[in-house]
Enzyme design. Structure first.
Site, mmCIF file in Angstrom:
data_model
loop_
_atom_site.group_PDB
_atom_site.id
_atom_site.type_symbol
_atom_site.label_atom_id
_atom_site.label_comp_id
_atom_site.label_asym_id
_atom_site.label_seq_id
_atom_site.Cartn_x
_atom_site.Cartn_y
_atom_site.Cartn_z
ATOM 1 N N SER A 1 -2.812 5.463 11.783
ATOM 2 C CA SER A 1 -3.861 4.546 11.095
ATOM 3 C C SER A 1 -3.470 4.899 9.616
ATOM 4 C CB SER A 1 -5.046 5.027 11.373
ATOM 5 O OG SER A 1 -5.937 3.589 10.104
ATOM 6 N N GLU A 2 -2.423 4.446 9.023
ATOM 7 C CA GLU A 2 -2.407 3.883 7.251
ATOM 8 C C GLU A 2 -2.748 4.606 6.857
ATOM 9 O OE1 GLU A 2 -4.124 -0.090 5.548
ATOM 10 O OE2 GLU A 2 -1.571 -0.449 6.713
ATOM 11 N N ASN A 3 -4.602 4.757 6.634
ATOM 12 C CA ASN A 3 -4.593 5.569 5.922
ATOM 13 C C ASN A 3 -4.799 7.394 6.376
ATOM 14 O OD1 ASN A 3 -6.859 4.462 8.375
ATOM 15 N ND2 ASN A 3 -8.669 5.541 6.757
ATOM 16 N N GLN B 1 0.616 -0.706 -0.287
ATOM 17 C CA GLN B 1 0.053 0.117 -0.051
ATOM 18 C C GLN B 1 0.965 1.400 0.214
ATOM 19 O OE1 GLN B 1 -3.160 1.842 2.910
ATOM 20 N NE2 GLN B 1 -3.381 0.329 2.955
#
Length: 530
Positions: A357-359, A138
């Site tokens: 959070s990665e998003n 990602q």
């Protein structure tokens, strides 16, 4: 047709420089140069996408169902003659929302994505050989899109080193009988400062579908909370960027400092009409309720693992504003019960942590109360969340930049297998595919980010999950520092192997040996897990 002027130096007179406005170029809409008056305000999504040809590379913002340009996707569905698309997106939404719609209509021939997720259509088409998939970590995907938009043809990253991403053993297309028809290409490796990196090429899009919260008529865009995700990086990338905005305002109504995507990147603008949707509703619960999802024995196992994992969170790490905090990435990877996500709920009030959070969120708050959920606020597990005071939101490319740079002190993940030297496998099973998501980036810097695995000690068939060597494709080699199971706690050394440091009450060392398919040493003073 508008004429764009530039300052040109025409002559030098003594110690004076003579400047004059001079025409440099003109631009029609399809050209590569920009004039803010040329941002086309479209009356409908159908008008905005009317000239997209077959075989285009389509970049599509969104993460899960958050920030997905549904209005434009729905309009493209109404043009079934447009086929052979290569769609670039973190995932494809779900079967009936997001890019899943175009997968169902057969308009997409290839996906470049990091995660298949719960999209059954996506998984079926890929495994049956009807769809190509270039599976990409990602963070690498976000950076490939960012690089394509800023004129960088390739870059080196530690994510994927020592895995099938590097060796070229990822299936790109299957035959109908399930055999592999096409594999990915091996990646070039180089050493920088003693560390291994692999080269990734930038992605360039023909068209980009972007979802904005607010945009003015010059194309300047604002993204809301976690809906920033991939929208910014992809919006800067394509030859033609089409933005659907919830609110279209007059120039000047957006503060210049609030703009996330400047209008120079935007070609067309249309009103967003698609309803926002949720993939997972998650509401505030008592920690005990979160664990209670099965038999009494199963609940006891989960509680033991989660409470022990909570002890990994400690004060003492300095992070902006002189506050003591611990950077954490809690990710739910193929752990159905989601134990990593639960651990913060068991922290004592005295322990202060900052959840990332990665998003694109730093400063995650608890799950919302029912009725307070927001479609633009989700975590990496697609769950509804809230923000704490002092939080910040940003694009996925920046989120993974801080992850790769080692700004995260601790990451907790689930696993399917862990080897005696800390190799991790948690993204792919034979005959099944979910995707690595952000896991390869999260474990790519074990020197600075402690990697803790939480999992049940054996699989559903009673087989060991801690092995001499992993048999499933690796997420990362020699990256795990600690393993927490329902039976015990192992420290993991990349050269020396496993060291048993804690054992659950009522469990014997002999039982652990029986259920662990790898040798281990035992601490002189073996603590009771609690």
């Amino acid at each position: 047709m508008p004429i764009i002027h530039t300052l040109r130096i025409l002559s030098f007179r003594g110690n004076k420089t003579v400047l004059r406005l001079s025409p440099l170029f003109t631009r029609n809409f399809s050209g590569s140069h920009w004039n803010r008056e040329n941002v086309q305000l479209c009356s409908s999504a159908h008008e905005a996408i009317k000239d997209i040809p077959s075989n285009s590379i389509l970049l599509c913002g969104g993460f899960g169902l958050c920030g997905v340009p549904g209005t434009l996707i729905n309009a493209l569905k109404e043009r079934p003659e447009v086929t052979g698309l290569t769609a670039v997106s973190n995932n494809a939404g779900i079967d009936d929302v997001g890019l899943g719609i175009l997968l169902k209509t057969g308009q997409v021939n290839k996906m470049i994505a990091s995660y298949v997720g719960e999209n059954k259509t996506f998984e079926k088409l890929y495994l049956s050989g009807e769809l190509e998939l270039e599976l990409t970590p990602q963070g690498t995907l976000a950076e490939r899109c960012r690089a394509g938009g800023v004129g960088i043809p390739a870059f080196y990253t530690p994510a994927g080193v020592g895995t099938v991403v590097q060796t070229g053993d990822l299936p790109v297309r299957f035959n109908k009988d399930g055999s592999v028809a096409v594999k990915s290409q091996p990646k070039e490796e180089r050493i920088f400062n003693g560390r291994r990196y692999i080269m990734e090429e930038a992605i360039k899009g023909d068209f980009a579908f972007i979802k904005a919260y607010k945009a003015d008529k010059f194309g300047n865009c604002v993204f809301r909370y976690a809906a920033n995700n991939f929208n910014g990086a992809m919006g800067r990338n394509a030859k033609v960027t089409i933005v659907e905005a919830e609110h279209i305002v007059e120039p000047g109504e957006i503060e210049p400092t609030a703009i996330h995507l400047p209008g120079i990147y935007v070609s067309r603008l249309v009103q967003s009409t698609a309803a926002k949707t949720f993939e997972k509703y998650t509401f505030a619960k008592d920690p005990a309720e979160m664990l209670d999802a099965g038999s009494g024995e199963a609940t006891a196992k989960r509680e033991r693992i989660v409470k022990r994992a909570a002890k990994e969170f400690k004060d003492g790490v300095h992070f902006c504003d002189s506050s003591l905090s611990l950077m954490l990435r809690c990710m739910q990877i193929l752990e159905k019960i989601g134990m990593p996500m639960m651990a913060p709920s068991f922290l004592p009030p005295s322990v202060k942590v900052t959840l990332q959070s990665e998003n694109g969120i730093l400063g995650l708050g608890p799950y919302p109360q029912k009725g307070q959920e927001d479609a633009d606020l989700i975590n990496a597990g697609k769950e509804t969340v809230t923000l704490k005071p002092g939080s910040s939101t940003f694009g996925s490319e920046e989120s993974f930049g801080m992850i790769r740079a080692g700004k995260i002190d601790l990451t907790i993940l689930g696993a399917m297998q862990v080897s005696q030297y800390g190799d991790l496998a948690n993204f792919m099973l034979p005959g099944k595919i979910k995707g690595m998501g952000g896991a390869m980036d999260l474990v790519a810097n074990p020197q600075q980010t402690k990697v803790v695995i939480t999992m049940e000690h054996v699989d559903r068939m009673g087989g060991p999950k801690i092995l001499e060597e992993c048999s499933f494709p690796l997420t990362g080699p020699r990256c795990v520092s600690r393993i927490i199971t329902d039976l015990c706690v192992f420290d993991v050394h990349s050269n020396k192997g496993l060291h048993l440091i804690e054992i659950a009450k009522g469990i014997t060392v002999e039982e652990i040996k029986e259920k662990t398919s790898a040798p281990f040493t035992i601490a002189h003073k073996l603590e009771i897990m609690g």
